[in-house]
Design a protein around this motif. Structure first.
Motif, PDB file in Angstrom:
ATOM      1  N   LEU A   1      53.838 -57.865 -39.608  1.00  0.00           N
ATOM      2  CA  LEU A   1      54.797 -58.232 -40.655  1.00  0.00           C
ATOM      3  C   LEU A   1      55.479 -57.011 -41.268  1.00  0.00           C
ATOM      4  CD1 LEU A   1      52.929 -61.110 -42.552  1.00  0.00           C
ATOM      5  CD2 LEU A   1      54.678 -61.295 -40.791  1.00  0.00           C
ATOM      6  N   GLY A   2      55.000 -55.805 -40.910  1.00  0.00           N
ATOM      7  CA  GLY A   2      55.616 -54.586 -41.430  1.00  0.00           C
ATOM      8  C   GLY A   2      55.377 -54.386 -42.909  1.00  0.00           C
ATOM      9  N   ILE A   3      54.174 -54.694 -43.387  1.00  0.00           N
ATOM     10  CA  ILE A   3      53.849 -54.569 -44.812  1.00  0.00           C
ATOM     11  C   ILE A   3      52.570 -53.765 -44.984  1.00  0.00           C
ATOM     12  CG2 ILE A   3      54.999 -56.707 -45.481  1.00  0.00           C
ATOM     13  CD1 ILE A   3      52.289 -58.107 -45.343  1.00  0.00           C
ATOM     14  N   LYS A   4      52.336 -53.306 -46.200  1.00  0.00           N
ATOM     15  CA  LYS A   4      51.113 -52.596 -46.519  1.00  0.00           C
ATOM     16  C   LYS A   4      49.979 -53.576 -46.764  1.00  0.00           C
ATOM     17  CE  LYS A   4      53.515 -48.689 -48.692  1.00  0.00           C
ATOM     18  NZ  LYS A   4      53.690 -47.901 -49.928  1.00  0.00           N
ATOM     19  N   LYS A   5      48.750 -53.063 -46.689  1.00  0.00           N
ATOM     20  CA  LYS A   5      47.581 -53.909 -46.913  1.00  0.00           C
ATOM     21  C   LYS A   5      47.521 -54.409 -48.350  1.00  0.00           C
ATOM     22  CE  LYS A   5      42.695 -54.132 -45.658  1.00  0.00           C
ATOM     23  NZ  LYS A   5      41.528 -53.403 -45.115  1.00  0.00           N
ATOM     24  N   SER A   6      48.173 -53.681 -49.252  1.00  0.00           N
ATOM     25  CA  SER A   6      48.172 -54.054 -50.667  1.00  0.00           C
ATOM     26  C   SER A   6      49.347 -54.966 -51.033  1.00  0.00           C
ATOM     27  CB  SER A   6      48.218 -52.796 -51.537  1.00  0.00           C
ATOM     28  OG  SER A   6      49.387 -52.025 -51.244  1.00  0.00           O
ATOM     29  N   ALA A   7      50.100 -55.447 -50.048  1.00  0.00           N
ATOM     30  CA  ALA A   7      51.300 -56.258 -50.306  1.00  0.00           C
ATOM     31  C   ALA A   7      50.939 -57.540 -51.060  1.00  0.00           C
ATOM     32  CB  ALA A   7      51.995 -56.602 -48.992  1.00  0.00           C
TER      33      ALA A   7
END
Length: 360
Positions: A8-14
């Motif tokens: 998804l191209g996001i950080k783990k903290s999203a």
């Protein structure tokens, strides 16, 4: 094992909103219906969103690197069959197109041998019209002649949609089978299903010489005339169904029905309640006291007399049997008793004497 955050191209903290935003962007980009879509990528994006959008599944994924019961199972379905052979752990919130989901299940049931009915020519639509009649007509019945505009059978081709001499030929698109096979990719996987041929409408045949009058539909705009038997005693608002007198169907597929709503006009004198008729008759006080006969007319115009019985109380009613709407209905008469506005001395004396007489 795929990294859902990287997909998804996001950080783990999203946040949950960031997850949803990323999914929608990528799902739109890779959707198989787009010319440059990518079914495999779309499947990966949907699977990642299914896990990361669910708080419990996301916690399992962050802790163990997988989600129990939510990874790809038998047949390529996310979630597999964790609860038995007929259960899946699907999250349908990621399905953006309800039509796509419907097509998937149609394909599934067709795989079990449950086939959809072929699409054929359309039956004509039903029509609803309203007519207004008098209370007298409602009592006696009426033959109503009605003319209205609708689609009627084409006289040029007799509703066939083509010249009967030329006939029909095999549909080239479906090779005369009336159905074709369609394939589609979704995030559930690849599906193939059999659908009705859109070219021949599931018939498997096409006219050699389409009728130019009706544009091969078998019907044209026109007028239809019918005679409708409105039976005695019809109710206000009653609907009469006349079969096959609605809109003509495509290529002799059958006409719709006509639903005629009957409205009964209010009568200035009579009121209907069930099969009984009610009316008011004006009398004076002496008529009541002397038990005279009341003269009145029925709905049919017939003159009738009914005698005021002894001990008649004001507010009571008189009944004439069989003079209502039908033979089991009656005519109910309400008496409106009028009193003189002024009394002479002699009249007062007579009433006083009457009062004394009645009081003894």
């Amino acid at each position: 094992m795929n990294n859902y955050y990287e997909i998804l191209g996001i950080k783990k903290s999203a946040s949950k909103e960031e997850v949803k935003k990323a999914y929608r962007t990528l799902a739109h980009k890779y959707h198989p219906d787009r010319p440059d879509g990518n079914a495999e990528k779309f499947k990966e994006v949907s699977e990642a969103y299914q896990v990361l959008s669910d708080e419990e599944k996301r916690q399992q994924y962050d802790k163990f690197g997988r989600v129990f019961g939510a990874t790809a199972g038998p047949g390529g379905f996310p979630g597999g069959m964790p609860h038995g052979p007929w259960s899946w752990d699907f999250d349908f919130s990621s399905v953006e197109d309800a039509t796509e989901l419907e097509e998937i299940f149609n394909a599934f049931f067709e795989g079990l041998g449950i086939r959809q009915r072929r699409r054929t020519y359309t039956r004509g639509s039903d029509l609803e019209l309203t007519t207004e009649i008098t209370l007298e007509e409602a009592k006696g019945g009426k033959i109503l002649k009605l003319e209205y505009e609708t689609s009627v059978e084409c006289k040029t081709c007799n509703g066939l949609g083509y010249g009967s001499k030329a006939g029909v030929k095999k549909c080239d698109y479906c090779d005369g089978r009336g159905e074709v096979k369609e394939s589609r990719d979704s995030f559930f996987g690849h599906f193939a299903r059999v659908v009705s041929c859109k070219t021949c409408r599931g018939v498997g045949q096409m006219p050699k010489e389409p009728c130019i009058t009706c544009d091969a539909s078998g019907r044209v705009k026109g007028k239809r005339s019918v005679e409708i038997d409105i039976r005695p005693g019809v109710l206000d608002g009653q609907i009469i169904k006349v079969k096959a007198t609605g809109e003509a169907g495509e290529r002799q597929a059958g006409a719709g029905d006509l639903y005629l709503r009957v409205k009964v006009k209010p009568h200035p004198i009579f009121e209907r309640r069930g099969n009984n008729l009610y009316r008011q008759v004006n009398v004076n006080l002496l008529d009541v006291l002397l038990e005279k006969a009341v003269e009145t007319t029925t709905l049919d115009g017939k003159e009738v007399k009914v005698k005021i019985p002894p001990g008649f109380e004001l507010g009571g009613e008189l009944r004439i049997k069989g003079e209502g709407m039908l033979s089991d209905g009656d005519l109910i008469i309400y008496l409106k008793v009028s009193t003189p506005k002024r009394l002479s001395s002699k009249a007062k004396k007579l009433l006083e004497d009457l009062e004394s007489e009645l009081g003894e």
